[in-house]
Design a protein around this motif. Structure first.
Motif, short mmCIF file in Angstrom:
data_model
loop_
_atom_site.label_atom_id
_atom_site.label_comp_id
_atom_site.label_asym_id
_atom_site.label_seq_id
_atom_site.Cartn_x
_atom_site.Cartn_y
_atom_site.Cartn_z
N TYR A 82 0.84 -1.21 0.00
CA TYR A 82 0.00 0.00 0.00
C TYR A 82 0.87 1.26 0.00
CZ TYR A 82 -2.75 3.74 2.17
OH TYR A 82 -3.32 4.95 2.47
N ARG A 83 1.88 1.26 0.86
CA ARG A 83 2.73 2.44 0.95
C ARG A 83 3.47 2.72 -0.36
NH1 ARG A 83 5.45 1.48 6.79
NH2 ARG A 83 4.48 3.25 7.85
N ALA A 84 3.82 1.64 -1.06
CA ALA A 84 4.49 1.83 -2.35
C ALA A 84 3.55 2.53 -3.32
CB ALA A 84 4.93 0.48 -2.91
N ASN A 98 23.10 8.26 1.83
CA ASN A 98 24.16 7.33 1.44
C ASN A 98 24.08 6.95 -0.04
OD1 ASN A 98 21.70 6.02 2.12
ND2 ASN A 98 22.75 4.06 2.18
N LYS A 99 23.15 7.56 -0.77
CA LYS A 99 23.00 7.17 -2.18
C LYS A 99 23.02 8.41 -3.06
CE LYS A 99 20.44 2.99 -1.18
NZ LYS A 99 21.58 2.14 -1.54
N ASN A 100 23.47 8.22 -4.30
CA ASN A 100 23.45 9.34 -5.22
C ASN A 100 22.04 9.51 -5.80
OD1 ASN A 100 23.15 7.54 -7.33
ND2 ASN A 100 25.30 7.65 -7.97
N VAL A 101 21.89 10.51 -6.63
CA VAL A 101 20.57 10.85 -7.15
C VAL A 101 19.90 9.67 -7.83
CG1 VAL A 101 19.46 12.21 -8.97
CG2 VAL A 101 20.99 13.32 -7.34
N LEU A 102 20.66 9.01 -8.71
CA LEU A 102 20.07 7.90 -9.45
C LEU A 102 19.66 6.77 -8.50
CD1 LEU A 102 19.41 6.77 -12.26
CD2 LEU A 102 21.67 5.71 -12.25
N ALA A 103 20.56 6.42 -7.58
CA ALA A 103 20.29 5.32 -6.67
C ALA A 103 19.08 5.63 -5.78
CB ALA A 103 21.51 5.02 -5.81
N ASN A 104 18.93 6.91 -5.42
CA ASN A 104 17.75 7.30 -4.65
C ASN A 104 16.47 6.94 -5.37
OD1 ASN A 104 17.51 9.08 -2.04
ND2 ASN A 104 19.55 9.47 -2.88
N CYS A 105 16.50 7.10 -6.69
CA CYS A 105 15.29 6.85 -7.47
C CYS A 105 15.14 5.37 -7.81
CB CYS A 105 15.30 7.68 -8.75
SG CYS A 105 15.32 9.44 -8.42
N MET A 106 16.20 4.59 -7.61
CA MET A 106 16.13 3.17 -8.00
C MET A 106 15.84 2.24 -6.84
SD MET A 106 19.33 3.03 -10.65
CE MET A 106 19.39 1.23 -10.68
N VAL A 107 16.31 2.61 -5.64
CA VAL A 107 16.32 1.63 -4.55
C VAL A 107 14.92 1.11 -4.21
CG1 VAL A 107 16.36 3.44 -2.75
CG2 VAL A 107 17.21 1.16 -2.23
N GLY A 108 13.94 2.00 -4.19
CA GLY A 108 12.58 1.55 -3.87
C GLY A 108 12.02 0.63 -4.94
N GLU A 110 13.67 -1.35 -6.88
CA GLU A 110 14.31 -2.66 -6.85
C GLU A 110 13.87 -3.48 -5.64
OE1 GLU A 110 18.64 -2.84 -7.84
OE2 GLU A 110 18.39 -0.68 -8.11
N LEU A 111 13.83 -2.82 -4.48
CA LEU A 111 13.56 -3.57 -3.25
C LEU A 111 12.08 -3.87 -3.08
CD1 LEU A 111 15.92 -1.83 -0.68
CD2 LEU A 111 16.23 -4.03 -1.81
N GLY B 428 7.65 2.02 1.06
CA GLY B 428 7.12 0.67 1.27
C GLY B 428 8.18 -0.34 1.67
N MET B 429 9.35 0.15 2.10
CA MET B 429 10.39 -0.80 2.50
C MET B 429 10.04 -1.46 3.83
SD MET B 429 14.03 0.93 1.68
CE MET B 429 14.30 1.95 0.26
N THR B 430 10.47 -2.71 3.99
CA THR B 430 10.27 -3.41 5.25
C THR B 430 11.33 -2.92 6.24
OG1 THR B 430 11.80 -5.15 4.66
CG2 THR B 430 9.51 -5.47 4.03
N HIS B 431 11.15 -3.31 7.51
CA HIS B 431 12.12 -2.88 8.52
C HIS B 431 13.54 -3.30 8.13
CE1 HIS B 431 13.78 -1.84 12.41
NE2 HIS B 431 14.38 -3.02 12.43
N ASN B 432 13.67 -4.56 7.67
CA ASN B 432 15.01 -5.04 7.30
C ASN B 432 15.59 -4.27 6.14
OD1 ASN B 432 15.26 -6.94 9.26
ND2 ASN B 432 14.41 -8.61 8.02
N GLN B 433 14.76 -4.01 5.13
CA GLN B 433 15.26 -3.24 3.98
C GLN B 433 15.70 -1.85 4.40
OE1 GLN B 433 11.80 -3.61 1.51
NE2 GLN B 433 12.64 -5.35 0.36
N ARG B 434 14.91 -1.23 5.26
CA ARG B 434 15.29 0.11 5.74
C ARG B 434 16.64 0.06 6.43
NH1 ARG B 434 9.62 0.75 7.63
NH2 ARG B 434 10.26 0.00 9.66
N MET B 435 16.79 -0.96 7.30
CA MET B 435 18.04 -1.06 8.05
C MET B 435 19.23 -1.28 7.14
SD MET B 435 17.57 -0.40 11.10
CE MET B 435 18.86 -0.91 12.20
#
Ligand SMILES: Nc1ncnc2c1ncn2[C@@H]1O[C@H](COP(=O)(O)OP(=O)(O)OP(=O)(O)O)[C@@H](O)[C@H]1O
Ligand SMILES: [Mg+2]
Lengths: 249, 541
Positions: A82-84, A98-108, A110-111, B428-435
């Motif tokens: 839901y949050r996504a 800890n991330k550059n501009v591109l990585a900021n936009c990619m991490v969510g 991917e994960l 929407g990251m989980t606790h582990n992903q955030r950490m």
């Protein structure tokens, strides 16, 4: 502003208490798909808390948050998915240091969305282009101006392909000369059919962009309607006073 | 991105190496257990009874867990016993205070260490028949006011000392009017004090005076055993072999073997030992040693030992810091888990947190030296588990470092701005992903200076592990000092090495920090360019 009649989000009698202090007394409203809603009101009235209750950064003390008709507060509802789908842009940008501009936009992507690296990068680049930040992909957040950071934050949020995007005073922390660049990005976004809920003190902007406006003060919605209704025919005394203060400033 | 994997790879490689090294020493230790070695505990630092040397000259026997050898009167006696028992002798090098625990915990079969069978010691272990009778002397300088003492009272006003934990120290009380000084660790320290004039003399056995005279002709030994009014029990004037109480059979055979060594043979062995003991430069006068600077000759004689010591110190400090880091990380993460919603989980977490805070308090609140002694000897005594001393040392440093780093990392996690948590939650990251992806990388980066600091502290503080006789740099240094009697230059060299180590490590960590910081500048990308490697970017500029 491609509003439809399909309700995408509805708050039902949301209450929020911090200790003894009841911050939200009874907040209810419906947001339709594609609608641009703005929330205005005096400081401490509960605008931020309302937004944070929507994407569950705060747990409402009572009430319901329905997304596509389903209560997201139900115990077995998948909150992370839901949050996504409900993105948020913060007053302080809060880019990942800890991330550059591109990585900021990619991490969510991917994960959370499990997109491949290539796909995530492509989408991130497209959105960075939309906000005019594609040249800065290698920069770190601390190397950017406030306005640039906020535009990246917007790109980060829309890279998740959210159905609703929440903005909590996105321009309040900016120097005046940077406010324009962020507002114009938001105006462009509004034309794409994205549903947006915006807390703002930029009255002219709110007037121009909103389909629906809410005036929240002391934890209740005291007035709601189209910009024309709120600005030109306010019914509630508080609204009148608030708006007149604003014009004086 | 790439560089992160590179660092990961380096870490993994380092770890593999270290674990291979540890495994190696583990299997080595295992292999020793059941073969017929006779493990003999001694200081290997008490000439002429026992000492350490770098080769097996004069029939020296290997020291367990090191590349060095031990020799001396005790070793010669041990070899006779070993031969009769058909067991190969191996020396367990142990500090004086660690000898009894080494025996009772099963780390050694025998103590042959110039030890006298005092009533107190007999409470803990059994002693064989004596293998040497000794007379007592006061060792002083030839030109001392006390050099011509004829009776006990002649030592009035003399500043005298003796070795810590020996009854020699109590004998001083019989020299009426002498000023008893604090006891000293070993003969090396006493010799040094005598030469430098901080004491007037020390009480020891005749053998010590014989060997001291060989290196320094300007000393005088005054026998006190025969002076009127002097009294030493038989227990005190003899040296015997210590054997664990339950081991009656071994006691019996050791006594039988000792009975076969006549007095003449014993004297011969002792004379041999005195002749063979490591000599200092004073003895070599006139030989080629004269033309050689001290540092060079020391390096030639002890270079290997020093390098091993450096290696051991680095191994202890780096494994300790790396493993300690992961312990600290795990503890830090657990201690920052948000309170769960269900009551059961909440209590479990509370309990775990309580345990962890006890761990942190205990290990931060006690000296590592004490921890080492308690863990190493305690485990052996109560659980009859004989861990290799290197492994024990690695475990102790790691646990100790973990306790410090746990708090540092917890602080790093807590001080990461709340907005970083919230922005990650909003995606929407989980606790582990955030950490793992957002919070810990920032927290660790912020903790890096403290981690460097912990590494530096470990380089220095592993010196306290000499209590369990791990031959790290300091232990090596004190061995060399006591054999060469060059206290100042030896310890000066050792401190220079420590300084070089800590200096290098600080530089390396500064580089790592810089690397993590990323470059100060970023490259603007031309509009149409896809994200590429840094090389591409330079080409575009
Ligand atoms: N975590 C919290 N704990 C206690 N009180 C809180 C917390 N968050 C908000 N409040 C209180 O709730 C009230 C409403 O806060 P909120 O941030 O929603 O106001 P706002 O309308 O966004 O104001 P502003 O325009 O200044 O941002 C305030 O009185 C605030 O002090
Ligand atoms: Mg607010």
């Amino acid at each position: 502003m491609t509003e439809s009649n399909e309700t995408i989000l509805s708050l039902k009698n949301i209450k929020k208490t911090f200790g003894e202090h009841q911050v939200l007394k009874d907040i209810s409203f419906d947001i339709n798909k594609g609608e641009i809603a703005t929330i205005i009101g005096p400081s401490g009235g509960g605008k931020s808390t309302t937004l944070r209750c929507i994407n569950l950064l705060e747990e409402p003390t009572a009430g319901e948050v329905d997304f596509h008709g389903k209560n997201v507060l139900a115990p077995n509802y998948n909150r992370n998915i839901y949050r996504a789908k409900v993105g948020m842009v913060f007053q302080q940008f809060d880019l990942f240091e800890n991330k550059n501009v591109l990585a900021n936009c990619m991490v969510g992507q991917e994960l959370v969305l499990k997109r491949s690296k290539d796909e995530a990068r492509k989408i991130a680049m497209t959105n960075l282009k939309k906000v005019g930040m594609e040249q800065y992909v290698n920069a770190r957040p601390s190397q950017l101006s406030g306005g640039q950071q906020q535009r990246v934050a917007i790109a980060r949020a829309i890279s998740m392909d959210p159905e609703i995007l929440l903005f909590d005073e996105p321009t309040s922390a900016l120097d005046p000369e940077m406010v324009g660049e962020v507002l114009s990005v938001m105006k462009n976004l509004a034309t794409t059919g994205l549903t947006m809920i915006i807390v703002t003190h930029e009255m002219a902007f709110a007037k121009e962009i909103s389909d629906q406006m809410f005036f929240i003060s002391d934890g209740v919605i005291t007035e709601q309607g189209t910009p024309d209704q709120l600005f030109n025919h306010p019914q509630n005394e508080k609204t009148v006073k608030f708006l007149s203060n604003f014009q004086n400033n | 991105m790439k560089s992160r994997y590179k660092w990961l790879a380096i870490l993994v490689a380092l770890f593999t190496c270290l674990s291979i090294a540890t495994n190696f020493s583990l299997t080595e230790a295992d292999a020793k257990k059941d073969d017929g070695t006779l493990k003999v505990a001694m200081e290997a630092n008490y000439q002429p009874y026992n000492w350490t040397q770098t080769n097996n000259a004069n029939g020296a026997v290997p020291i367990e867990g090191s590349k060095e050898f031990a020799n001396g009167y005790d070793v010669k006696i041990a070899k006779i016993i070993g031969q009769k028992l058909h067991r190969k002798v191996e020396v367990v090098k142990t500090e004086w205070d660690g000898l009894l625990p080494a025996l009772t915990s099963g780390k050694a079969d025998l103590i042959i260490a110039g030890m006298s069978p005092t009533a107190e010691r007999e409470k803990a272990i059994n002693f064989s028949q004596p293998y040497r009778n000794s007379t007592f002397v006061v060792i002083t300088k030839l030109n001392s006011r006390y050099a011509n003492a004829k009776k006990l009272t002649d030592f009035k006003g003399a500043k005298l000392t003796a070795q810590q934990g020996t009854f020699h120290y109590d004998l001083i009380k019989q020299l009426k009017g002498a000023k008893r000084q604090p006891a000293m660790r070993d003969f090396a320290a006493m010799r040094q004090s005598l030469i430098s004039g901080t004491i007037d003399g020390y009480v020891a056995e005749d053998t010590e005076s014989t060997s001291f005279k060989m290196v320094d002709p300007d000393i005088k030994s005054i026998p006190v055993s025969k002076m009127a009014g002097f009294h030493a029990t038989k227990d005190e004037s003899v040296t015997a072999i210590g054997i664990a109480k339950p081991n009656k059979a071994l006691l019996k055979s050791v006594n039988q073997i000792l009975a076969t060594i006549p007095e003449a043979k014993r004297t011969k062995l002792m004379t041999e030992a005195v002749k063979q003991q490591p000599k200092t430069d004073n003895n070599k006068k006139g030989k080629k040693a004269k033309s050689e600077p001290w540092l060079v000759s020391m390096w030639r004689q002890y270079g290997g030992m020093i390098l091993n010591g450096i290696g051991m110190t680095l191994l202890l400090a780096s494994v300790g810091t790396i493993v300690g880091f992961f312990i600290g990380l795990a503890v830090g993460i657990v201690r920052t888990i948000p309170t769960p919603t269900t009551t059961g989980k909440r209590w479990l977490l509370k309990f775990v947190n309580w345990l962890l805070s006890v761990y942190i308090e205990v290990f931060r609140g006690t000296p590592m030296m004490v921890q080492a002694a308690v863990i190493y000897y305690g485990i052996a005594q109560f659980w009859h588990l004989n861990i290799d001393r290197t492994v024990a040392a690695l475990i102790i440093v790691s646990i100790n470092t973990g306790a410090y780093l746990a708090e540092i990392i917890r602080g790093g996690i807590i001080s990461t701005p709340e907005g970083q948590f919230e922005a990650a939650s909003a995606l929407g990251m989980t606790h582990n992903q955030r950490m793992w992806h957002i919070i810990l990388p920032q927290a660790i980066k912020n903790c890096l200076p403290s981690i460097t600091n912990e590494f530096i502290v470990n380089i220095k503080d592993t010196s306290v592990l000499s209590i369990i006789s791990v031959s790290e740099l300091f232990f090596v240094g004190s061995t060399i000092a006591s054999q060469t009697f060059k206290f100042f230059p030896t310890y000066l060299t050792i401190s220079a090495i420590y300084l070089a180590l800590t200096f290098t490590i600080t530089r390396i960590f500064n580089l790592i920090e810089k690397h993590l910081q990323g470059s100060k500048n970023y490259n603007l990308m031309a509009n149409q360019v896809q994200v590429g490697t840094p090389k591409d970017m330079e080409a575009n500029n």
